[in-house]
Design an enzyme around this catalytic site. Structure first.
Site, PDB file in Angstrom:
ATOM      1  N   HIS A   1      -3.558   4.514   4.774  1.00  0.00           N
ATOM      2  CA  HIS A   1      -4.610   3.505   4.980  1.00  0.00           C
ATOM      3  C   HIS A   1      -5.952   4.082   4.525  1.00  0.00           C
ATOM      4  CE1 HIS A   1      -7.227   0.484   6.575  1.00  0.00           C
ATOM      5  NE2 HIS A   1      -7.810   1.368   7.358  1.00  0.00           N
TER       6      HIS A   1
ATOM      7  N   ARG B   1       0.856  -1.184   0.000  1.00  0.00           N
ATOM      8  CA  ARG B   1       0.000   0.000   0.000  1.00  0.00           C
ATOM      9  C   ARG B   1       0.891   1.232   0.000  1.00  0.00           C
ATOM     10  NH1 ARG B   1      -1.245   2.677   4.534  1.00  0.00           N
ATOM     11  NH2 ARG B   1      -1.504   1.015   6.043  1.00  0.00           N
TER      12      ARG B   1
ATOM     13  N   TYR C   1       4.023   5.424  11.757  1.00  0.00           N
ATOM     14  CA  TYR C   1       4.344   4.004  11.927  1.00  0.00           C
ATOM     15  C   TYR C   1       5.244   3.400  10.858  1.00  0.00           C
ATOM     16  CZ  TYR C   1       0.283   3.574   8.788  1.00  0.00           C
ATOM     17  OH  TYR C   1      -0.591   3.698   7.749  1.00  0.00           O
TER      18      TYR C   1
HETATM   19  C1  LIG Z   1     -13.908  -6.363  11.951  1.00  0.00           C
HETATM   20  C2  LIG Z   1     -13.245  -5.059  11.704  1.00  0.00           C
HETATM   21  N1  LIG Z   1     -12.364  -4.588  12.607  1.00  0.00           N
HETATM   22  C3  LIG Z   1     -11.756  -3.397  12.397  1.00  0.00           C
HETATM   23  C4  LIG Z   1     -12.037  -2.668  11.294  1.00  0.00           C
HETATM   24  C5  LIG Z   1     -11.355  -1.318  11.061  1.00  0.00           C
HETATM   25  N2  LIG Z   1     -10.423  -1.485   9.933  1.00  0.00           N
HETATM   26  C6  LIG Z   1     -10.761  -1.093   8.688  1.00  0.00           C
HETATM   27  S1  LIG Z   1      -9.618  -1.527   7.564  1.00  0.00           S
HETATM   28  C7  LIG Z   1      -8.633  -2.239   8.724  1.00  0.00           C
HETATM   29  C8  LIG Z   1      -7.351  -2.890   8.323  1.00  0.00           C
HETATM   30  C9  LIG Z   1      -7.537  -3.964   7.329  1.00  0.00           C
HETATM   31  O1  LIG Z   1      -6.313  -4.474   6.970  1.00  0.00           O
HETATM   32  P1  LIG Z   1      -6.149  -5.508   5.803  1.00  0.00           P
HETATM   33  O2  LIG Z   1      -7.138  -6.609   5.957  1.00  0.00           O
HETATM   34  O3  LIG Z   1      -4.732  -5.887   5.737  1.00  0.00           O
HETATM   35  O4  LIG Z   1      -6.578  -4.698   4.507  1.00  0.00           O
HETATM   36  P2  LIG Z   1      -5.972  -3.328   3.950  1.00  0.00           P
HETATM   37  O5  LIG Z   1      -6.733  -2.217   4.600  1.00  0.00           O
HETATM   38  O6  LIG Z   1      -4.532  -3.284   4.261  1.00  0.00           O
HETATM   39  O7  LIG Z   1      -6.244  -3.352   2.491  1.00  0.00           O
HETATM   40  C10 LIG Z   1      -9.203  -2.113   9.985  1.00  0.00           C
HETATM   41  C11 LIG Z   1      -8.600  -2.605  11.233  1.00  0.00           C
HETATM   42  C12 LIG Z   1     -12.980  -3.194  10.390  1.00  0.00           C
HETATM   43  N3  LIG Z   1     -13.343  -2.525   9.272  1.00  0.00           N
HETATM   44  N4  LIG Z   1     -13.558  -4.386  10.612  1.00  0.00           N
END
Ligand SMILES: Cc1ncc(C[n+]2csc(CCOP(=O)(O)OP(=O)(O)O)c2C)c(N)n1
Lengths: 330, 387
Positions: free
Chosen positions: B289, B285, B298
Site C-alpha cells: 500500500h 496493486r 493480510y
Molecule cells: C479520508 C481518509 N481516510 C483515511 C486515509 C488513509 N488512507 C490513505 S490511502 C487509504 C486507502 C485508499 O484505498 P483506495 O481508495 O482503494 O485507493 P488505493 O490506495 O488502493 O489506491 C487510506 C485508508 C486517507 N488518506 N483519507
C-alpha cells in the site's frame, strides 16, 4: 501483579483489551483495525481475541464510522472508534461536535453518547500536513466532549480505560511519535486515570512550563539542560487533559513561579495556549512577574520536507522562550 | 499473530471465477470489457482501438518508464533517501491509457499512484524526483508527501490527501466548464476505498442531475490498505453504483490499456453530450500500500502470483510483439534508457536545495496577513538564534 515493559502502542492496546474483556458493551471499530490490527498495529490481536462482531473492520468512511458509533452509543454500547490519522477526523466533525456531544443536552439528559474517538496526532514522522496534525483545539470550543492526551506509557493505558468508562464522548489524542519510541514498566491492573488531573513532571521555582503531548519530553530535556547550565529552575506541568483542564494545578504553579510559558505543537492562534493564557491572567494576574509566553506552530499547514525541523516547536525554541521570560524586564 | 488470513479465497470485489482471485481470465462472465487477453491476443470483445504504431509504442514506453520509477522510488525509500513511497506497480495501464484518451487541455484530478499522467503531459522526470525528495524547486515547493503530485501548467490538479474528497471537486470543475460553455472535459481517478466516502456518492448524485462533462475512473485495485474490496461494499461491482444515480457505467479490464483507452475515449466523447460516466477499472496493486505497509499481514502470496500473470506490462509487450512492433532488442534498450534517464533525474533532483523555512508561510493567503508576518519574523528570529 507483575510489572511488564510495554511501549505506548502496546499500553493503548492493553487498555482496550482490558475493557473489551470486562465489559461486553465495548466494541472497537475503524479502517483496518481488525484483521491487520490497524495501520500502526495499535489494535493488534484484538479481533482474534474478541471476534469480528466486536472488533470491526469498516469501510473507508470516517463520517459513517463515527455516525454509526453514535447510534450504537445511543443504544447503550460503548464504542471505541479509530480514526486512522487525526487529519482525517474532520469528515466526522458534525457527528462528533453536533451529534455525539449534543444528544445529552438536546434530549434534556435522556440520551447520552459514551464513546471514545481515538485520534492519532502530532508530528515528527515526516508525514506532511494530513498525517502530522494537532487539531485538538477544534474540539475544545463547544463543550460536551472530553479531551485526553497521554504522553507516557502509564497514561496511555489508564487514560484509555478512563475514556472508555466515561459517560460522555471522549477524544483521545494519541501521540503517534511515541507509539514505539517510548516504553516503560507498567502493572496492568485495570486502574483508570483520573480525568481532569495534570501531572507535575518536574518541580521548580522560577518558571512554569505548561504543555501536553509528546513535546513534554523535549521540555523535560530543556529543563534539565537549563538547570545544569544556567541554574534556571523550571517547573513542568503536563496538562494530560484539555477538557476539563486542571486549573488548581496550573494556578498553584503559576502563583508560585510568577512566570508561565505554554508549549504545544498545535498552531498558535486560538490554540489551547490561548485559553491558558487567558485564564492565567484572569485568575493569577497579581502574581505574574511577566506576560505569559506561547511556543506553538505557526498558523500554516505542516510542511512535509522541513516541517519536522522548522514547523514543530523544538528544544531550541522552547529554550529561547524560557530564557526570554527569565530576562524579561518591565 | 495478527491477521494471517487463511480463510476462504475472496475474489477482489465483484467476483470472477469461483475460487480464483483474479477475474480477468473469465472477464465476460464478470462483465469486464477487454481487448486483449493475458497473451496479448485479441479477445474479440471490445474492438481494437484505432491507434497507430507510434502511439502504441509511446503507450508502452510510458508504462515501462512508470514501472521503472516505482522500482527506483522503492529502493530510494528503503535506503532512506526518500522519506515515503506509494507504489504503483501493476497500475500503469489505467492512468496512462486514460490520460492518452483525453486531450491536453482536459483537466485531470489525480490520486497518488499516477505519475504517468504528468509525464505524458510533458513533466520532466527531474520534476517528479524533486517532488519525491521534497525539494524547493518543484511545483509544490517540497510541501507535500512524495507521489502526491500535480501541476497547473499541465492541467493536473493534485490530490487532496483525504481519500476521495476530490471527486466532487472534479465534478464541480466540470460543471463550471459546462456553465461557462467551455469544451474542456474532466477526468478523475480514485480507488475502491474512496467509493465508501460520502463524497463519491455526492459527486455521482450531482453528476446524474447536472450532467457535467466528467469521467470518473474507479481504480479497483483489490485493496484499500488492508481492507479487501469485498469488505468495502456488498454491491456486486463498483460500476453498478452509477445505476443508483443514473450515471452511465461500465467495467473494464484495468490491466488492458487498450480496453481502458477505448472506454475512456468513448466516455470522453459522451461527456460532452450530457452523459458523464463511471468506469470501474478492475486491476490489482502488486506492490505494498505504502512504504509503511506489510501485505504479509493480510493477503496471500498466491493472490499476488495470480494477478502477476496479468501484469499489464507483459500483456502490452506481447501485444506489440504480435503486431511486429516490438522485440527483445527494443525491450532491452528501453529499460536501459529508463535506468539511465532515472539515474540522471535522481542525481539532479537530489542535489537541489530544500525549501527555506520562510517559504512555509507563503501561499497561505495570496497576501500574507500581519499575523503571519509576525509569526514568520518570530520563527525566523528563533531559528537564527538557535543556529
Ligand atoms: C479520508 C481518509 N481516510 C483515511 C486515509 C488513509 N488512507 C490513505 S490511502 C487509504 C486507502 C485508499 O484505498 P483506495 O481508495 O482503494 O485507493 P488505493 O490506495 O488502493 O489506491 C487510506 C485508508 C486517507 N488518506 N483519507
Amino acid at each position: 501483579m507483575k510489572a511488564r515493559r510495554l511501549n505506548v502502542m502496546e499500553a493503548l492496546n492493553a487498555g482496550m483489551a482490558h475493557e473489551l474483556e470486562s465489559d461486553a458493551d465495548v466494541v472497537l471499530m475503524g479502517e483496518d483495525v481488525g484483521r491487520a490490527g490497524g495501520i500502526f498495529r495499535t489494535t493488534s490481536g484484538l479481533q482474534q481475541r474478541f471476534g469480528s462482531a466486536r472488533v470491526i473492520d469498516t469501510p473507508l468512511d470516517e463520517k459513517g464510522i463515527v455516525a454509526h458509533a453514535v447510534g450504537m452509543a445511543l443504544y447503550g454500547l460503548r464504542p471505541i472508534v479509530e480514526i486512522q490519522f487525526s487529519g482525517f477526523i474532520h469528515d466526522a466533525f458534525e457527528h462528533i461536535m453536533f451529534c455525539a456531544t449534543r444528544y445529552r443536552w438536546a434530549s434534556g439528559g435522556q440520551y447520552s453518547c459514551p464513546m471514545v474517538i481515538r485520534s492519532p496526532s502530532y508530528g515528527g514522522i515526516k508525514g506532511g500536513f494530513w498525517h502530522s496534525q494537532s487539531c485538538e483545539a477544534y474540539f475544545v470550543h463547544q463543550g460536551g466532549i472530553k479531551i485526553l492526551t497521554p504522553a507516557t506509557v502509564d497514561d496511555a493505558y489508564r487514560m484509555m480505560i478512563a475514556a472508555i468508562r466515561d459517560p460522555d464522548p471522549v477524544l483521545l489524542v494519541e501521540p503517534v511519535p511515541l507509539y514505539r519510541a517510548l516504553s516503560d514498566e507498567i502493572v496492568l491492573d485495570g486502574q483508570a486515570a483520573e480525568i481532569g488531573r495534570a501531572e507535575v513532571v518536574r518541580a521548580g521555582q522560577d518558571v512554569s512550563v505548561l504543555t501536553y503531548g509528546p513535546i513534554r519530553h523535549q521540555v523535560a530535556k530543556v529543563a534539565d539542560d537549563l538547570a545544569a547550565q544556567t541554574g534556571i529552575d523550571v517547573e513542568i506541568i503536563d496538562l494530560r487533559c484539555l477538557i476539563p483542564y486542571d486549573i488548581g494545578c496550573i494556578l498553584d504553579s503559576v502563583t508560585k513561579t510568577g512566570r508561565a510559558v505554554i508549549v504545544h505543537e498545535a498552531p498558535l492562534s486560538l490554540g489551547f495556549g490561548a485559553e491558558l493564557a487567558a485564564v492565567i491572567q484572569e485568575k493569577a494576574f497579581g502574581y505574574l512577574h511577566t506576560p505569559v509566553l506561547r511556543v506553538a506552530a505557526p498558523d500554516v499547514p505542516y510542511h512535509f520536507s522541513i516541517g519536522d525541523e522548522c514547523y514543530r516547536p523544538d528544544a531550541g525554541r522552547i529554550r529561547i522562550a524560557i530564557e526570554r521570560i527569565m530576562e524579561f524586564e518591565h | 499473530m495478527a491477521g494471517k488470513r487463511k480463510s476462504g479465497k475472496k475474489p477482489a470485489a465483484g467476483g470472477g471465477r469461483a475460487g480464483g482471485y483474479c477475474p480477468l481470465g473469465d472477464a465476460v462472465r464478470a462483465g469486464i470489457r477487454q481487448v486483449i487477453d493475458a497473451q496479448g491476443r485479441l479477445t474479440g470483445d471490445l474492438p481494437e482501438p484505432d491507434l497507430d504504431r507510434d502511439t502504441l509504442i509511446r503507450l508502452y514506453e510510458m508504462m515501462v518508464l512508470v514501472r521503472a520509477i516505482d522500482e527506483r522510488g522503492w529502493v530510494l525509500q528503503r535506503s532512506g533517501r526518500v522519506e515515503f513511497w506509494i507504489p504503483h506497480k501493476g497500475l500503469e495501464a489505467v492512468h496512462i491509457a486514460a490520460t492518452m484518451a483525453f486531450a491536453r487541455n482536459d483537466w485531470i484530478f489525480l490520486g497518488y499512484r499516477h505519475p504517468g499522467a504528468l509525464l505524458l503531459r510533458g513533466a520532466a522526470l527531474v520534476q517528479l524526483f524533486a517532488q519525491f525528495f521534497g525539494r524547493r524547486d518543484e511545483p509544490f515547493k517540497g510541501r507535500r508527501l512524495p507521489t502526491l503530485m500535480g501541476d497547473r501548467r499541465l492541467n493536473v490538479v493534485p490530490m487532496t490527501t483525504q481519500v476521495g474528497s476530490y471527486i466532487p471537486h472534479a465534478c464541480g470543475a466540470a460543471w463550471g466548464a459546462k456553465i461557462k460553455g467551455d469544451d474542456t472535459r474532466f477526468l478523475t481517478f480514485f480507488g475502491d476505498g474512496a467509493t465508501s466516502r460520502g463524497e463519491f456518492h455526492s459527486a455521482l448524485n450531482f453528476a446524474g442531475i447536472f450532467k457535467p462533462p466528467v469521467v470518473f475512473i474507479c481504480e479497483n485495485n483489490g485493496w484499500a490498505v488492508t481492507t479487501p474490496a469485498s469488505a468495502q461494499t456488498a454491491s456486486r461491482t463498483f460500476a453498478q453504483k452509477g445505476d443508483a444515480y443514473a450515471v452511465r457505467n461500465l467495467r473494464v479490464d484495468g490491466n488492458d490499456p487498450l480496453a481502458v483507452y477505448a472506454a475512456a475515449r468513448e466516455a470522453r466523447d459522451l461527456a460532452a453530450k450530457e452523459a458523464p460516466s463511471l468506469i470501474e477499472a478492475v486491476t490489482y496493486r502488486l506492490g505494498f500500500h505504502t512504504s509503511s505497509d506489510n501485505p504479509d499481514l493480510y493477503r496471500e502470496p498466491e493472490e499476488v502470483e495470480e494477478w502477476a500473470a496479468w501484469d499489464p506490462l507483459i500483456r502490452t509487450c506481447k501485444y506489440l510483439e504480435r503486431k511486429g512492433y516490438w522485440g527483445k532488442r527494443q525491450e532491452a534498450d528501453l529499460w536501459t534508457r529508463c535506468t539511465r534517464d532515472i539515474d540522471a533525474a535522481v542525481e539532479q533532483a537530489e542535489a537541489m536545495p530544500l525549501p527555506d523555512p520562510a517559504s512555509m508561510f507563503d501561499d497561505t493567503f495570496e497576501q500574507m496577513t500581519w499575523m503571519l508576518e509576525e509569526q514568520k519574523a518570530a520563527l525566523l528570529g528563533d531559528l537564527e538564534r538557535c543556529s
